[in-house]
Design a protein around this motif. Structure first.
Motif, PDB file in Angstrom:
ATOM      1  N   PHE A   1      12.732   5.666 -10.114  1.00 30.06           N
ATOM      2  CA  PHE A   1      11.532   5.590  -9.280  1.00 30.06           C
ATOM      3  C   PHE A   1      11.608   4.395  -8.336  1.00 30.06           C
ATOM      4  O   PHE A   1      11.290   4.502  -7.148  1.00 30.06           O
ATOM      5  N   ALA A   2      12.018   3.245  -8.848  1.00 27.70           N
ATOM      6  CA  ALA A   2      12.089   2.034  -8.030  1.00 27.70           C
ATOM      7  C   ALA A   2      13.068   2.198  -6.874  1.00 27.70           C
ATOM      8  O   ALA A   2      12.797   1.771  -5.746  1.00 27.70           O
ATOM      9  N   ILE A   3      14.211   2.820  -7.137  1.00 30.93           N
ATOM     10  CA  ILE A   3      15.212   3.038  -6.087  1.00 30.93           C
ATOM     11  C   ILE A   3      14.627   3.890  -4.967  1.00 30.93           C
ATOM     12  O   ILE A   3      14.796   3.598  -3.781  1.00 30.93           O
ATOM     13  N   ALA A   4      13.920   4.969  -5.360  1.00 28.82           N
ATOM     14  CA  ALA A   4      13.313   5.843  -4.353  1.00 28.82           C
ATOM     15  C   ALA A   4      12.134   5.160  -3.666  1.00 28.82           C
ATOM     16  O   ALA A   4      11.972   5.256  -2.445  1.00 28.82           O
TER      17      ALA A   4
ATOM     18  N   ALA B   1       1.029  -1.597  -6.304  1.00 25.40           N
ATOM     19  CA  ALA B   1       0.520  -0.722  -7.363  1.00 25.40           C
ATOM     20  C   ALA B   1      -0.177   0.512  -6.792  1.00 25.40           C
ATOM     21  O   ALA B   1       0.079   1.643  -7.225  1.00 25.40           O
ATOM     22  N   THR B   2      -1.037   0.308  -5.808  1.00 25.78           N
ATOM     23  CA  THR B   2      -1.764   1.439  -5.217  1.00 25.78           C
ATOM     24  C   THR B   2      -0.804   2.417  -4.554  1.00 25.78           C
ATOM     25  O   THR B   2      -0.907   3.639  -4.743  1.00 25.78           O
ATOM     26  N   GLU B   3       0.142   1.882  -3.788  1.00 26.56           N
ATOM     27  CA  GLU B   3       1.112   2.748  -3.111  1.00 26.56           C
ATOM     28  C   GLU B   3       2.025   3.434  -4.121  1.00 26.56           C
ATOM     29  O   GLU B   3       2.334   4.621  -3.996  1.00 26.56           O
ATOM     30  N   GLY B   4       2.443   2.688  -5.129  1.00 30.12           N
ATOM     31  CA  GLY B   4       3.325   3.264  -6.137  1.00 30.12           C
ATOM     32  C   GLY B   4       2.687   4.428  -6.867  1.00 30.12           C
ATOM     33  O   GLY B   4       3.306   5.480  -7.061  1.00 30.12           O
TER      34      GLY B   4
ATOM     35  N   THR C   1       5.217  10.266  -4.983  1.00 28.37           N
ATOM     36  CA  THR C   1       5.810  11.339  -5.782  1.00 28.37           C
ATOM     37  C   THR C   1       6.823  10.762  -6.766  1.00 28.37           C
ATOM     38  O   THR C   1       7.643   9.921  -6.409  1.00 28.37           O
ATOM     39  N   GLY C   2       6.750  11.231  -7.994  1.00 24.88           N
ATOM     40  CA  GLY C   2       7.695  10.782  -9.017  1.00 24.88           C
ATOM     41  C   GLY C   2       7.219   9.596  -9.820  1.00 24.88           C
ATOM     42  O   GLY C   2       7.921   9.138 -10.726  1.00 24.88           O
ATOM     43  N   PHE C   3       6.039   9.074  -9.495  1.00 26.56           N
ATOM     44  CA  PHE C   3       5.534   7.908 -10.225  1.00 26.56           C
ATOM     45  C   PHE C   3       5.318   8.261 -11.704  1.00 26.56           C
ATOM     46  O   PHE C   3       4.667   9.264 -12.022  1.00 26.56           O
TER      47      PHE C   3
ATOM     48  N   SER D   1       5.902  -1.937 -18.252  1.00 25.95           N
ATOM     49  CA  SER D   1       6.858  -3.034 -18.186  1.00 25.95           C
ATOM     50  C   SER D   1       8.042  -2.696 -17.294  1.00 25.95           C
ATOM     51  O   SER D   1       8.391  -3.453 -16.379  1.00 25.95           O
ATOM     52  N   TYR D   2       8.665  -1.544 -17.541  1.00 21.82           N
ATOM     53  CA  TYR D   2       9.867  -1.192 -16.793  1.00 21.82           C
ATOM     54  C   TYR D   2       9.543  -0.757 -15.360  1.00 21.82           C
ATOM     55  O   TYR D   2      10.262  -1.133 -14.425  1.00 21.82           O
ATOM     56  N   VAL D   3       8.497   0.008 -15.160  1.00 26.38           N
ATOM     57  CA  VAL D   3       8.190   0.490 -13.810  1.00 26.38           C
ATOM     58  C   VAL D   3       7.891  -0.676 -12.869  1.00 26.38           C
ATOM     59  O   VAL D   3       8.492  -0.808 -11.793  1.00 26.38           O
TER      60      VAL D   3
END
Length: 275
Positions: free
Chosen positions: A32-35, A119-122, A126-128, A154-156
């Motif tokens: 998710f972070a990469i995208a 946080a709001t955008e994340g 899609t894919g969150f 934690s990870y996200v």
């Protein structure tokens, strides 16, 4: 010496076992972070080798921060990557307690964001991973002290900040992963920690050695992307096959040979440190 060797094997087996409990959540968060950041390496989207290098440094940070959710005073079970400490700068920026915070420059076609917009955008992307939503917390400013905080939180949120620190500490934009060199990744891990622990670099180095390190990659200038992916997969398989009862042996050197006419792999060799 035998006692030391047995202790090393026990620690390595424990790391491998504990990582398996976190691996799925961590990998989903990384993807998710990469995208979300639109990550690029040397102008290209990240291939399997690049993703593998980011996953390895993520795994090392997770191990150092919490022994993958089992050690430490700050809710390691809920927060294995230790991104949700309510007193830490990142959590305060993320939860709109400290102004705009860091500027996140994202990849082509994506809008740039301040930390307090992440946080709001994340959550609207899609894919969150829905389990990481701030709405799961009774009081988001309390971070991992809140009973609703989970390893997914934690990870996200942690890996987004980790990638940002890896890249900006090297003088690049949040999304620009450069060559993903070992020193760059280790420097980024130290920056993620905030440099509050003078021994953190040594701990990351030890963790990398324990989990197999970052050494099985090959320069794309010398080989095609398909060759790199195939060779890296084979080397990863050799490393995994060499493990003894879950112990990931430290890699000293890797080499490969291609047929110049057909481009097929002739041989792949992995040399391990003798311990």
């Amino acid at each position: 010496m035998a006692k030391i060797a047995r202790a090393r094997k026990t620690a390595a087996a424990s790391e491998a076992t504990l990582w398996m409990a976190q691996k799925t959540v961590a990998e989903r968060a990384l993807d998710f972070a990469i995208a979300f950041l639109g990550c690029r390496s040397l102008g290209s989207t990240l291939d399997a080798t690049a993703r593998g290098r980011l996953l390895t440094i993520l795994r090392a940070v997770s191990w150092v921060e919490s022994r993958h959710g089992t050690a430490g005073a700050n809710q390691p079970g809920r927060d294995p990557l230790q991104c949700g400490n309510p007193a830490d700068t990142w959590w305060k920026m993320l939860t709109e307690q400290s102004g705009d915070g860091d500027r996140f420059i994202r990849g082509p076609g994506l809008t740039n964001l301040w930390a307090n917009e992440i946080a709001t955008e994340g959550e609207s992307t899609t894919g969150f991973p829905l389990a990481a939503a701030m709405g799961k917390l009774s009081e988001k400013k309390n971070g991992h002290a809140d009973a609703g905080f989970s390893p997914t939180h934690s990870y996200v949120w942690g890996v987004i900040f980790l990638i940002h620190k890896i890249n900006t500490s090297a003088g690049d934009k949040s999304y620009d992963c450069g060559d993903l060199a070992r020193d760059r990744l280790v420097d980024g891990a130290v920056a993620y920690n905030g440099r509050g622990d003078s021994g953190y670099r040594g701990k990351i180095e030890a963790a990398l050695k324990e989990i197999g390190d970052l050494s099985f990659t090959f320069a794309t200038a010398d080989f095609s992307a398909d060759q790199v992916a195939a060779a890296s997969g084979l080397v990863a398989g050799l490393i995994a096959a060499s493990n003894v009862r879950g112990q990931a042996r430290a890699v000293a050197r890797t080499s490969l040979t291609f047929d110049p006419l057909t481009g097929r792999i002739i041989s792949v060799e992995v040399e391990f440190d003798h311990q």
